[in-house]
Design a protein around this motif. Structure first.
Motif, PDB file in Angstrom:
ATOM      1  N   VAL A  30      28.660  52.810  37.835  1.00 22.77           N
ATOM      2  CA  VAL A  30      28.657  52.372  39.237  1.00 22.77           C
ATOM      3  C   VAL A  30      30.054  52.535  39.827  1.00 22.77           C
ATOM      4  CG1 VAL A  30      28.398  50.361  40.753  1.00 22.77           C
ATOM      5  CG2 VAL A  30      26.687  50.814  38.979  1.00 22.77           C
ATOM      6  N   MET A  31      31.064  52.188  39.033  1.00 21.00           N
ATOM      7  CA  MET A  31      32.451  52.326  39.508  1.00 21.00           C
ATOM      8  C   MET A  31      32.815  53.793  39.694  1.00 21.00           C
ATOM      9  SD  MET A  31      34.675  50.124  40.315  1.00 21.00           S
ATOM     10  CE  MET A  31      35.728  50.883  41.524  1.00 21.00           C
ATOM     11  N   VAL A  32      32.361  54.646  38.774  1.00 23.56           N
ATOM     12  CA  VAL A  32      32.608  56.090  38.914  1.00 23.56           C
ATOM     13  C   VAL A  32      32.060  56.574  40.249  1.00 23.56           C
ATOM     14  CG1 VAL A  32      31.881  58.360  38.046  1.00 23.56           C
ATOM     15  CG2 VAL A  32      32.757  56.625  36.455  1.00 23.56           C
ATOM     16  N   ARG A  33      30.862  56.191  40.563  1.00 21.97           N
ATOM     17  CA  ARG A  33      30.231  56.622  41.821  1.00 21.97           C
ATOM     18  C   ARG A  33      31.009  56.107  43.029  1.00 21.97           C
ATOM     19  NH1 ARG A  33      26.501  60.236  42.971  1.00 21.97           N
ATOM     20  NH2 ARG A  33      24.596  59.281  43.455  1.00 21.97           N
ATOM     21  N   ALA A  34      31.418  54.854  42.985  1.00 24.31           N
ATOM     22  CA  ALA A  34      32.157  54.273  44.120  1.00 24.31           C
ATOM     23  C   ALA A  34      33.485  55.001  44.328  1.00 24.31           C
ATOM     24  CB  ALA A  34      32.408  52.783  43.877  1.00 24.31           C
ATOM     25  N   MET A 125      33.327  46.474  45.380  1.00 20.49           N
ATOM     26  CA  MET A 125      33.806  47.829  45.108  1.00 20.49           C
ATOM     27  C   MET A 125      34.969  48.186  46.028  1.00 20.49           C
ATOM     28  SD  MET A 125      32.235  49.167  42.670  1.00 20.49           S
ATOM     29  CE  MET A 125      30.908  48.596  41.677  1.00 20.49           C
ATOM     30  N   ASP A 126      34.877  47.776  47.284  1.00 20.76           N
ATOM     31  CA  ASP A 126      35.947  48.096  48.234  1.00 20.76           C
ATOM     32  C   ASP A 126      37.290  47.538  47.784  1.00 20.76           C
ATOM     33  OD1 ASP A 126      34.082  49.343  49.775  1.00 20.76           O
ATOM     34  OD2 ASP A 126      33.984  47.786  51.313  1.00 20.76           O
ATOM     35  N   GLU A 127      37.257  46.379  47.139  1.00 23.99           N
ATOM     36  CA  GLU A 127      38.503  45.768  46.659  1.00 23.99           C
ATOM     37  C   GLU A 127      39.142  46.637  45.574  1.00 23.99           C
ATOM     38  OE1 GLU A 127      39.759  41.834  44.135  1.00 23.99           O
ATOM     39  OE2 GLU A 127      38.198  41.615  45.655  1.00 23.99           O
ATOM     40  N   ALA A 128      38.346  47.100  44.635  1.00 28.03           N
ATOM     41  CA  ALA A 128      38.877  47.945  43.564  1.00 28.03           C
ATOM     42  C   ALA A 128      39.365  49.284  44.123  1.00 28.03           C
ATOM     43  CB  ALA A 128      37.800  48.162  42.500  1.00 28.03           C
ATOM     44  N   VAL A 129      38.599  49.883  45.016  1.00 34.60           N
ATOM     45  CA  VAL A 129      38.993  51.156  45.623  1.00 34.60           C
ATOM     46  C   VAL A 129      40.303  50.993  46.395  1.00 34.60           C
ATOM     47  CG1 VAL A 129      38.370  52.850  47.404  1.00 34.60           C
ATOM     48  CG2 VAL A 129      36.666  52.105  45.715  1.00 34.60           C
TER      49      VAL A 129
END
Length: 142
Positions: A30-34, A125-129
């Motif tokens: 999921v993280m890869v996709r984000a 996800m936005d936070e990690a990105v």
């Protein structure tokens, strides 16, 4: 103010790795996709990676960022070995972040090892990105 990310001429390269014997990789995928959707180049190592394999892949792929995904609870055993392998290879300019199930009481130790951020379950996800964009080293001029 111009952010570091806006001056880049190349996409941020992220290596997402699953260290150890942890066979659950849904969160990593999921993280890869984000990260890909955010315009980053992402390499996923797959399951069951040794510290040596992760360090080698980061070097071979010229990664700006290593994202370690772990659910097994072996982070305090495996993360020091990954940093030791990176140091042995002379790699000291890669941003390392981690995700998965890392107990809050272990986060200070993980950060002392050199992990810049820990994104636990429920992290948007936005936070990690955003964190990666703001902190990834810019090698586009070198």
């Amino acid at each position: 103010m111009v952010s570091q990310a806006s001056s880049r001429t190349t996409p941020i390269r992220v290596l997402v790795a699953k260290p150890g014997l942890d066979g659950h990789d849904r969160g990593a995928k999921v993280m890869v996709r984000a990260l890909r959707d955010a315009g980053m180049e992402v390499i996923y190592t797959g399951l069951f990676q040794t510290p040596e394999m992760i360090a080698r892949a980061a070097i071979d792929e010229d990664a700006d960022v290593i994202g370690l995904s772990i659910l097994s609870g072996a982070h305090l055993a495996l993360f020091p070995k990954i940093f030791a392998e990176l140091e042995k290879a002379g790699v000291d300019d890669v941003l390392v972040v981690a995700g998965g199930t890392i107990p809050n009481e272990d986060v200070p130790r993980v950060r002392e090892l050199g992990v810049a951020a820990v994104f636990g379950p429920g992290t948007p996800m936005d936070e990690a990105v955003r964190f990666i964009r703001e902190h990834a080293p810019d090698r586009s001029g070198s």
